[in-house]
Design an enzyme around this catalytic site. Structure first.
Site, PDB file in Angstrom:
ATOM      1  N   GLY A   1     -27.845 -36.196  17.001  1.00  0.00           N
ATOM      2  CA  GLY A   1     -28.918 -36.349  17.993  1.00  0.00           C
ATOM      3  C   GLY A   1     -30.243 -35.763  17.554  1.00  0.00           C
ATOM      4  O   GLY A   1     -31.195 -35.690  18.329  1.00  0.00           O
TER       5      GLY A   1
ATOM      6  N   GLY B   1       4.380   3.455  -2.772  1.00  0.00           N
ATOM      7  CA  GLY B   1       4.455   4.615  -3.650  1.00  0.00           C
ATOM      8  C   GLY B   1       3.957   4.366  -5.061  1.00  0.00           C
ATOM      9  O   GLY B   1       4.342   5.072  -5.991  1.00  0.00           O
TER      10      GLY B   1
ATOM     11  N   HIS C   1      -6.075  -2.061  -1.757  1.00  0.00           N
ATOM     12  CA  HIS C   1      -6.878  -2.459  -0.599  1.00  0.00           C
ATOM     13  C   HIS C   1      -6.912  -3.980  -0.451  1.00  0.00           C
ATOM     14  O   HIS C   1      -6.140  -4.680  -1.102  1.00  0.00           O
ATOM     15  CB  HIS C   1      -8.285  -1.862  -0.667  1.00  0.00           C
ATOM     16  CG  HIS C   1      -8.989  -2.160  -1.940  1.00  0.00           C
ATOM     17  ND1 HIS C   1      -9.375  -3.424  -2.283  1.00  0.00           N
ATOM     18  CD2 HIS C   1      -9.331  -1.360  -2.967  1.00  0.00           C
ATOM     19  CE1 HIS C   1      -9.958  -3.378  -3.457  1.00  0.00           C
ATOM     20  NE2 HIS C   1      -9.930  -2.151  -3.898  1.00  0.00           N
TER      21      HIS C   1
ATOM     22  N   SER D   1     -30.965 -41.192  12.646  1.00  0.00           N
ATOM     23  CA  SER D   1     -30.851 -42.653  12.682  1.00  0.00           C
ATOM     24  C   SER D   1     -32.152 -43.283  13.158  1.00  0.00           C
ATOM     25  O   SER D   1     -32.603 -44.284  12.591  1.00  0.00           O
ATOM     26  CB  SER D   1     -29.728 -43.081  13.633  1.00  0.00           C
ATOM     27  OG  SER D   1     -28.564 -42.396  13.326  1.00  0.00           O
TER      28      SER D   1
ATOM     29  N   LEU E   1     -28.632 -32.170  12.780  1.00  0.00           N
ATOM     30  CA  LEU E   1     -27.619 -32.168  13.828  1.00  0.00           C
ATOM     31  C   LEU E   1     -27.422 -33.561  14.416  1.00  0.00           C
ATOM     32  O   LEU E   1     -28.293 -34.427  14.265  1.00  0.00           O
ATOM     33  CB  LEU E   1     -28.068 -31.239  14.965  1.00  0.00           C
ATOM     34  CG  LEU E   1     -28.150 -29.742  14.644  1.00  0.00           C
ATOM     35  CD1 LEU E   1     -28.854 -29.008  15.775  1.00  0.00           C
ATOM     36  CD2 LEU E   1     -26.748 -29.185  14.414  1.00  0.00           C
TER      37      LEU E   1
ATOM     38  N   VAL F   1       0.803  -1.214   0.000  1.00  0.00           N
ATOM     39  CA  VAL F   1       0.000   0.000   0.000  1.00  0.00           C
ATOM     40  C   VAL F   1       0.844   1.276   0.000  1.00  0.00           C
ATOM     41  O   VAL F   1       0.573   2.192  -0.763  1.00  0.00           O
ATOM     42  CB  VAL F   1      -0.954   0.002   1.213  1.00  0.00           C
ATOM     43  CG1 VAL F   1      -1.855   1.225   1.182  1.00  0.00           C
ATOM     44  CG2 VAL F   1      -1.781  -1.268   1.202  1.00  0.00           C
ATOM     45  N   ASP F   2       1.883   1.315   0.833  1.00  0.00           N
ATOM     46  CA  ASP F   2       2.610   2.576   0.972  1.00  0.00           C
ATOM     47  C   ASP F   2       3.916   2.639   0.178  1.00  0.00           C
ATOM     48  O   ASP F   2       4.750   3.500   0.413  1.00  0.00           O
ATOM     49  CB  ASP F   2       2.928   2.831   2.453  1.00  0.00           C
ATOM     50  CG  ASP F   2       1.655   3.013   3.237  1.00  0.00           C
ATOM     51  OD1 ASP F   2       0.706   3.589   2.665  1.00  0.00           O
ATOM     52  OD2 ASP F   2       1.589   2.568   4.393  1.00  0.00           O
TER      53      ASP F   2
ATOM     54  N   SER G   1     -24.191 -34.375   7.352  1.00  0.00           N
ATOM     55  CA  SER G   1     -24.018 -33.634   6.081  1.00  0.00           C
ATOM     56  C   SER G   1     -24.330 -32.143   6.267  1.00  0.00           C
ATOM     57  O   SER G   1     -25.319 -31.646   5.758  1.00  0.00           O
ATOM     58  CB  SER G   1     -24.851 -34.248   4.960  1.00  0.00           C
ATOM     59  OG  SER G   1     -26.140 -34.620   5.377  1.00  0.00           O
TER      60      SER G   1
ATOM     61  N   MET H   1      14.422   6.314  -2.464  1.00  0.00           N
ATOM     62  CA  MET H   1      15.872   6.352  -2.239  1.00  0.00           C
ATOM     63  C   MET H   1      16.273   7.622  -1.483  1.00  0.00           C
ATOM     64  O   MET H   1      17.266   7.633  -0.751  1.00  0.00           O
ATOM     65  CB  MET H   1      16.633   6.277  -3.571  1.00  0.00           C
ATOM     66  CG  MET H   1      16.663   4.896  -4.229  1.00  0.00           C
ATOM     67  SD  MET H   1      17.391   3.597  -3.214  1.00  0.00           S
ATOM     68  CE  MET H   1      19.110   4.100  -3.172  1.00  0.00           C
TER      69      MET H   1
HETATM   70  N1  LIG Z   1     -16.898 -33.346  15.947  1.00  0.00           N
HETATM   71  C1  LIG Z   1     -18.004 -34.055  15.663  1.00  0.00           C
HETATM   72  N2  LIG Z   1     -19.034 -33.446  15.022  1.00  0.00           N
HETATM   73  C2  LIG Z   1     -20.112 -34.160  14.692  1.00  0.00           C
HETATM   74  N3  LIG Z   1     -20.272 -35.452  14.967  1.00  0.00           N
HETATM   75  C3  LIG Z   1     -19.282 -36.108  15.610  1.00  0.00           C
HETATM   76  C4  LIG Z   1     -18.105 -35.425  15.975  1.00  0.00           C
HETATM   77  N4  LIG Z   1     -17.288 -36.316  16.583  1.00  0.00           N
HETATM   78  C5  LIG Z   1     -17.916 -37.492  16.587  1.00  0.00           C
HETATM   79  N5  LIG Z   1     -19.124 -37.391  16.023  1.00  0.00           N
HETATM   80  C6  LIG Z   1     -20.038 -38.497  15.785  1.00  0.00           C
HETATM   81  O1  LIG Z   1     -20.000 -38.739  14.379  1.00  0.00           O
HETATM   82  C7  LIG Z   1     -21.292 -38.756  13.824  1.00  0.00           C
HETATM   83  C8  LIG Z   1     -21.398 -37.838  12.631  1.00  0.00           C
HETATM   84  O2  LIG Z   1     -20.783 -38.391  11.541  1.00  0.00           O
HETATM   85  P1  LIG Z   1     -21.250 -37.995  10.116  1.00  0.00           P
HETATM   86  O3  LIG Z   1     -20.450 -38.820   9.195  1.00  0.00           O
HETATM   87  O4  LIG Z   1     -22.716 -38.060   9.993  1.00  0.00           O
HETATM   88  O5  LIG Z   1     -20.796 -36.448  10.039  1.00  0.00           O
HETATM   89  S1  LIG Z   1     -20.643 -35.525   8.750  1.00  0.00           S
HETATM   90  O6  LIG Z   1     -21.797 -35.768   7.881  1.00  0.00           O
HETATM   91  O7  LIG Z   1     -19.394 -35.826   8.084  1.00  0.00           O
HETATM   92  O8  LIG Z   1     -20.645 -34.147   9.245  1.00  0.00           O
HETATM   93  C9  LIG Z   1     -22.218 -38.220  14.876  1.00  0.00           C
HETATM   94  O9  LIG Z   1     -23.287 -39.138  14.850  1.00  0.00           O
HETATM   95  P2  LIG Z   1     -24.837 -38.722  14.942  1.00  0.00           P
HETATM   96  O10 LIG Z   1     -24.995 -38.287  16.333  1.00  0.00           O
HETATM   97  O11 LIG Z   1     -25.560 -39.978  14.600  1.00  0.00           O
HETATM   98  O12 LIG Z   1     -25.106 -37.642  13.953  1.00  0.00           O
HETATM   99  C10 LIG Z   1     -21.449 -38.248  16.159  1.00  0.00           C
HETATM  100  O13 LIG Z   1     -21.851 -39.352  16.911  1.00  0.00           O
HETATM  101  N1  LIG Z   2     -39.538 -37.021  17.208  1.00  0.00           N
HETATM  102  C1  LIG Z   2     -38.355 -37.631  17.326  1.00  0.00           C
HETATM  103  N2  LIG Z   2     -37.740 -38.111  16.225  1.00  0.00           N
HETATM  104  C2  LIG Z   2     -36.537 -38.726  16.304  1.00  0.00           C
HETATM  105  N3  LIG Z   2     -35.898 -38.927  17.460  1.00  0.00           N
HETATM  106  C3  LIG Z   2     -36.457 -38.489  18.606  1.00  0.00           C
HETATM  107  C4  LIG Z   2     -37.695 -37.808  18.569  1.00  0.00           C
HETATM  108  N4  LIG Z   2     -38.010 -37.466  19.816  1.00  0.00           N
HETATM  109  C5  LIG Z   2     -37.015 -37.920  20.591  1.00  0.00           C
HETATM  110  N5  LIG Z   2     -36.064 -38.537  19.882  1.00  0.00           N
HETATM  111  C6  LIG Z   2     -34.856 -39.157  20.409  1.00  0.00           C
HETATM  112  O1  LIG Z   2     -33.744 -38.400  19.955  1.00  0.00           O
HETATM  113  C7  LIG Z   2     -32.616 -39.250  19.801  1.00  0.00           C
HETATM  114  C8  LIG Z   2     -32.092 -39.091  18.387  1.00  0.00           C
HETATM  115  O2  LIG Z   2     -30.905 -39.811  18.254  1.00  0.00           O
HETATM  116  P1  LIG Z   2     -30.414 -40.364  16.870  1.00  0.00           P
HETATM  117  O3  LIG Z   2     -31.542 -40.927  16.114  1.00  0.00           O
HETATM  118  O4  LIG Z   2     -29.234 -41.207  17.115  1.00  0.00           O
HETATM  119  O5  LIG Z   2     -29.994 -38.996  16.164  1.00  0.00           O
HETATM  120  P2  LIG Z   2     -28.949 -38.783  14.995  1.00  0.00           P
HETATM  121  O6  LIG Z   2     -28.878 -40.017  14.187  1.00  0.00           O
HETATM  122  O7  LIG Z   2     -29.522 -37.628  14.244  1.00  0.00           O
HETATM  123  O8  LIG Z   2     -27.686 -38.435  15.674  1.00  0.00           O
HETATM  124  C9  LIG Z   2     -33.064 -40.664  20.064  1.00  0.00           C
HETATM  125  O9  LIG Z   2     -32.742 -41.006  21.399  1.00  0.00           O
HETATM  126  C10 LIG Z   2     -34.572 -40.553  19.927  1.00  0.00           C
HETATM  127  O10 LIG Z   2     -35.260 -41.498  20.722  1.00  0.00           O
END
Ligand SMILES: Nc1ncnc2c1ncn2[C@@H]1O[C@H](COP(=O)(O)OS(=O)(=O)O)[C@@H](OP(=O)(O)O)[C@H]1O
Ligand SMILES: Nc1ncnc2c1ncn2[C@@H]1O[C@H](COP(=O)(O)OP(=O)(O)O)[C@@H](O)[C@H]1O
Length: 637
Positions: free
Chosen positions: A478, A42, A120, A482, A476, A39-40, A549, A173
């Site tokens: 949980g 010249g 910039h 699954s 997410l 930047v400076d 994903s 210079m």
């Molecule tokens: N850092 C971190 N972040 C997210 N998840 C984690 C991590 N470490 C371990 N786990 C466990 O791995 C499962 C997710 O794997 P995935 O292959 O579905 O993840 S991804 O699609 O590549 O983002 C995920 O499973 P689910 O709970 O069934 O989703 C977790 O149990």
């Molecule tokens: N409406 C719902 N649909 C799916 N799971 C539910 C629901 N309500 C409660 N749960 C509970 O949430 C948890 C989901 O876990 P899991 O199926 O392993 O999630 P993921 O595969 O997305 O990580 C299970 O313990 C399941 O019994």
């Protein structure tokens, strides 16, 4: 010295002005150069003084002129300002704002176009754009500071883009008492750098842009310097034209097909290399069809011959299909066609480059899908050291393998800038995220063919009495992916359907056990499982994919592997608080405690789907009911 004066350019008369400018200076050679530096250092003073001292009025209206000619587009045959001075053609097409002002000036020996890039934060992109048409780079260094990271980065880009002449301007210079040793030390350092980068021609000049030392006249303050002044060098340096290797033969990417009526069909574009005359045999690539040139049409009448740099419309002797993005080339020596390359890349995106992620690639006038399959190494611009890398961040440069989803005609950048330079575009934001140059093809597109199989997806599906599908669960950890996917599979099985459930946790124990949870590993994780799902759908199965994903780009990539209606994105919509409260595996607690890094929703992003076919609110219904909804959808007639 005779110096000519240019009147300010009226924004309305862009084409006429440029034509006029060229006509008046027809006899003189043209030098295009760029100024680089921090930047400076010249830069502005240097350009300002050069323009002022050569007493040319080079006004900001040049940029107005540029946007003007862009707005009104290229009229066939008419001189287009943008064609004369614009940088990476692909960037221009992409329509992004490139903050590069092109200034014209001339002396009695030569005419000049200088690309002036403001310093910039987007400088690197602008510089790469300006540098792509330049023949020489004026590299400014502040004598007090010496070589900086910026100097090294810019020199690297200059060498990457094939500029073979660098004028190292050791500026300010006056602030180091015109000390010869200061100059000599900087020169020694730079020569070493230029040698490692393979920049063959380096001229070093000590100067003060502010005071005018060694700008136009030799400075009395530096009697120890006996070389050329800045302007003398610019006026006399001999440039061999690189990047448009005429010996390769004629090449022209088709910009657009001109069809004013039934009788006329012309292919308009700018000749990238070589020359052409009516009667010459050409090939249309990638199709390979051949014909002969019938006419070279321009607004000023037909031409007997046209060469690199000219904008023309060509008509062919035969009715041949060619469209925008195709390349017309000398039939005897057409460019290669390939879909895998080794390439140099300069990353310009705010988000990092992730191998495996799909981007758009624009080369010439063609746009295709592309992925960086592997980063071979990135380059430390300070040391030229090659470093291992899993991703690239803003302004990093690397050597990569590139995969395109369609074969394209190309040439190594060293031979042909037009057919060897490309940009990458983000598919969501449409922003330009990289500029690159092709080194060579890794494999010819023709070498690998799809094996034609007699038993196909339809036959496999028919014997199973079902429509193959991919049900893609995203959400997410949980959220319930699954749980619901399991129930769906059980219900489908009870109905006699042939299914397979791909679950993240399970696939990560086998096929993907080498992958962790960084962004780049997740991209690869999804890429692989999407390919597996595609094969399974091809086998006639109903495939359930249950992976977090988290990124839109990869879900989109997965979607694009399937046929219309085959891919159903199921967003398992569970708020973070709820998933965290459930914490089936205790992972959220551990992530909050800092024991797990990159945990989705905590310190790694989850991008909510924008176009899911189904959204399941797990706080509003039980898993059984949600699964029933999906089964109903899949079994609907
Ligand atoms: N850092 C971190 N972040 C997210 N998840 C984690 C991590 N470490 C371990 N786990 C466990 O791995 C499962 C997710 O794997 P995935 O292959 O579905 O993840 S991804 O699609 O590549 O983002 C995920 O499973 P689910 O709970 O069934 O989703 C977790 O149990
Ligand atoms: N409406 C719902 N649909 C799916 N799971 C539910 C629901 N309500 C409660 N749960 C509970 O949430 C948890 C989901 O876990 P899991 O199926 O392993 O999630 P993921 O595969 O997305 O990580 C299970 O313990 C399941 O019994």
């Amino acid at each position: 010295m005779a110096i000519s004066h240019e009147a300010p350019v009226a924004p309305g008369g862009a084409h006429a002005q440029v034509a006029d400018y060229l006509r008046r200076h027809e006899g003189k050679s043209l030098l295009r150069f760029i100024t680089c530096g921090s930047v400076d250092d010249g830069k502005s003073t240097l350009i300002g003084r050069l323009l002022h001292d050569t007493r040319l009025l080079l006004d900001d209206q040049v940029s107005a002129l540029e946007s003007d000619s862009k707005r009104f587009g290229t009229q066939n045959g008419e001189i287009d300002f943008a064609l004369l001075v614009d940088g990476l053609a692909a960037e221009r097409e992409q329509g992004i704002t490139i903050d590069v002002a092109y200034r014209f000036f001339d002396t009695d020996k030569r005419k000049f176009i200088v690309a002036d890039c403001p310093g910039h934060e987007q400088y690197t992109r602008n510089m790469a754009t300006g540098a792509s048409t330049a023949e020489l780079a004026v590299m400014l260094v502040d004598a007090r500071k010496g070589l900086l990271t910026q100097t090294r980065r810019h020199s690297y880009i200059v060498s990457l883009l094939g500029i073979r002449h660098v004028l190292l301007a050791v500026n300010k210079m006056d602030l180091v008492d015109y000390d010869e040793t200061v100059f000599n030390d900087i020169v020694a350092g730079y020569r070493e750098l230029a040698a490692t980068l393979g920049i063959p021609h380096v001229t070093c000049i000590p100067l003060s842009a502010l005071k005018g030392d060694n700008m136009l006249q030799r400075s009395a303050a530096m009697p120890w310097y006996t070389g050329e002044t800045l302007l003398q060098h610019l006026e006399t340096v001999r440039i061999e034209r690189s990047g448009a290797n005429g010996s390769l033969g004629f090449r022209m990417p088709v910009q657009w097909v001109c069809r004013p009526d039934q009788d006329f069909r012309g292919f308009a574009g700018t000749i990238a290399a070589g020359a052409i005359a009516p009667g010459d045999e050409i090939a249309v690539l990638p199709s390979g069809q051949r014909s002969r040139i019938a006419r070279i049409v321009t607004a000023g009448g037909d031409l007997p011959r046209a060469a690199a740099g000219q904008a023309v419309t060509l008509t062919l002797a035969d009715e041949i299909d060619a469209s925008r993005g195709d390349v017309l080339a000398a039939a005897a020596s057409p460019p290669e066609i390939a879909d895998q390359f080794a390439a140099h890349l300069l990353w310009l995106g705010e988000q990092p480059l992730l191998p495996g992620r799909p981007y758009w690639l624009r080369i010439g006038t063609r746009t295709v899908g592309a992925q960086v399959t592997e980063i071979k190494h990135k380059v430390d611009v300070n040391t030229q050291e090659e470093l291992a890398a899993k991703h690239l961040v803003l302004n990093e440069v690397a050597y990569c393998n590139l995969y395109l989803d369609q074969p394209v005609p190309f040439e190594a950048y060293a031979d042909n800038h037009e057919l060897g330079a490309f940009i990458l575009i983000d598919r969501q934001s449409n922003a330009t995220v990289a500029a690159g140059t092709l080194a060579f093809a890794l494999r010819r597109a023709g070498n690998i063919h799809w094996q034609h199989l007699e038993v196909n997806k339809a036959a496999r599906a028919q014997i199973k009495h079902q429509t193959p599908r991919c049900l893609w669960f995203t959400g997410l950890s949980g959220s319930g992916k699954s749980t619901i996917a399991n129930l769906v599979e059980k219900k489908l099985l009870a109905l006699g359907r042939h299914t397979y459930l791909l679950d993240g946790d399970n696939v990560r124990h086998g096929l993907n056990k080498d992958l962790g949870f960084t962004a780049e590993d997740r991209v690869e994780n999804i890429r692989r499982v999407a390919e597996v799902a595609r094969l399974m759908v091809d086998a006639g199965l109903i495939v359930l994919v249950s992976f977090i994903s988290p990124f839109r780009a990869e879900r989109r990539m997965a979607r694009e592997l399937f046929g219309e209606g085959e891919f159903l994105e199921v967003f398992v919509d569970t708020p973070l608080e709820v998933a965290e409260q459930r914490d089936v595996k205790g992972l959220y607690a551990r992530a909050r405690a800092g024991e797990i890094r990159n945990f989705t929703g905590i310190d790694s992003p989850y991008e909510v789907p924008e176009r899911a076919e189904v959204t399941l609110d797990t706080t509003a219904a039980q898993p059984q009911a949600l699964a029933d909804r999906l089964v109903a959808l899949l079994t609907a007639p």
